[in-house]
Design an enzyme around this catalytic site. Structure first.
Site, PDB file in Angstrom:
ATOM      1  N   SER A 198       0.701  -1.314   0.119  1.00 37.61           N
ATOM      2  CA  SER A 198      -0.111   0.101  -0.145  1.00 37.61           C
ATOM      3  C   SER A 198       1.030   1.309  -0.062  1.00 37.61           C
ATOM      4  O   SER A 198       2.059   1.329   0.399  1.00 37.61           O
ATOM      5  CB  SER A 198      -0.977  -0.097   1.404  1.00 37.61           C
ATOM      6  N   TYR A 211      -2.196  -1.058  10.374  1.00 40.80           N
ATOM      7  CA  TYR A 211      -2.301  -1.468   8.869  1.00 40.80           C
ATOM      8  C   TYR A 211      -1.062  -0.794   7.994  1.00 40.80           C
ATOM      9  O   TYR A 211      -0.743  -1.714   7.399  1.00 40.80           O
ATOM     10  CB  TYR A 211      -3.493  -0.498   8.402  1.00 40.80           C
TER      11      TYR A 211
END
Length: 306
Positions: A198, A211
């Site tokens: 990401s 995350y």
């Protein structure tokens, strides 16, 4: 000197500026879903996962591919695009059986086989079951896409419970490790592994500390595994999406945050799943035969120097 005249409402420069400001303020209708990982049928507008402009060229003809989180979002677009390129698909998902069934129906309508399996990649037993069923039916894996993930925003580190921290790591990186380890014996020379990291691994995110940390771990896992498997002829790469319109978004953020999702990118909008999927095709097929240990950034123009 005459006083300057205020621009009229129809002044093109003013209209353009106002239009730009509006785009930066809102990119999507405000909406929220109460349960992760979310459902596509409840999203407005619906995510775009099949590009009418994409031209398949048989880049994955006859390949057996495994895609996690394949029921919706990026995973579904990747699975369907792989099928358009001639691949059979093992589609793994958590519990969204309706979305998974639709994805498999699309894959089969393209003349390819689809095996759907519901389970949690954070469970090593499920990963072993996947490997056994794949071995019994096909005897091999050509491409593995580790895409499943979850996120839970918190305003501060103190708000992240031990349970949430462990759950996020168990799904996002433990699951990737476990499934890759289970399927690796079925993957031979010419195999490819594509992981979903990401933009948060490179930029960070103040409300997604756990995350973002897992995505950083995935980037390092990708690079190290690529070096480890190079002598076996297996390539390992990753894709780092920016803000992509998937069910994870309305099920993660509140309605007002969703309405501004993607507005801070240079393109001032979120991306669609079908704008990310071709990157996975490239890394999965022979076009990228000299590429391993790398990350492709599909993020609307944000430069992260990673």
């Amino acid at each position: 000197m005459a006083a300057s005249r205020a621009p009229r409402e129809s002044d093109p420069s003013t209209d353009a500026k106002a239009s730009k400001e509006n785009r930066m303020k809102q990119t999507l209708p405000a909406q929220h879903q109460d349960q992760q990982p979310g459902r596509e049928e409840g999203m407005q507008p619906q995510p775009e996962f099949i590009s009418s402009q994409y031209r398949a060229a048989g880049k994955l003809d006859g390949k057996l591919t495994v895609v996690t989180g394949g029921d919706s979002g990026i995973g579904r677009s990747v699975a369907v695009t792989f099928a358009r390129e001639g691949a059979d698909v093992v589609l793994l998902y958590l519990e969204e059986s309706e979305d998974a069934l639709k994805a498999c129906q699309i894959i089969e309508s393209l003349g390819r086989s689809c095996l759907e399996m519901a389970g949690d990649v954070a469970d090593a037993g499920f990963c072993a079951e996947v490997a056994q069923r794949v071995k019994e039916r096909w005897g091999r894996v050509d491409v593995l896409v580790n895409n499943a993930g979850e996120q839970h925003p918190q305003a501060s580190l103190e708000n992240i419970s031990q349970e949430q921290w462990e759950r996020t790591f168990r799904t996002n990186i433990f699951g990737m490790f476990q499934l890759t380890k289970a399927l690796l014996p079925l993957m031979g020379e010419g195999g490819a592994i594509v992981n979903t990291t990401s933009i948060t691994a490179y930029k960070g995110n103040p409300e997604l500390i756990d995350y973002s940390s897992t995505k950083g771990a995935i980037t390092s896992f990708t690079r190290s595994l690529a070096l480890n498997l190079v002598k076996r002829g297996i390539r390992v790469n990753a894709v780092a999406p920016g803000p992509i319109w998937t069910p994870l978004i309305p099920s993660t953020f509140n309605a007002e945050q969703v309405s501004r999702f993607g507005a801070n990118t240079p393109m001032a909008r979120p991306g669609q799943p079908d704008e990310v999927a071709p990157a996975y095709v490239y890394l999965a097929c022979a076009d990228s035969s000299y590429v391993s240990g790398q990350v492709l950034h599909v993020n609307g123009g944000t430069v992260v120097n990673g």
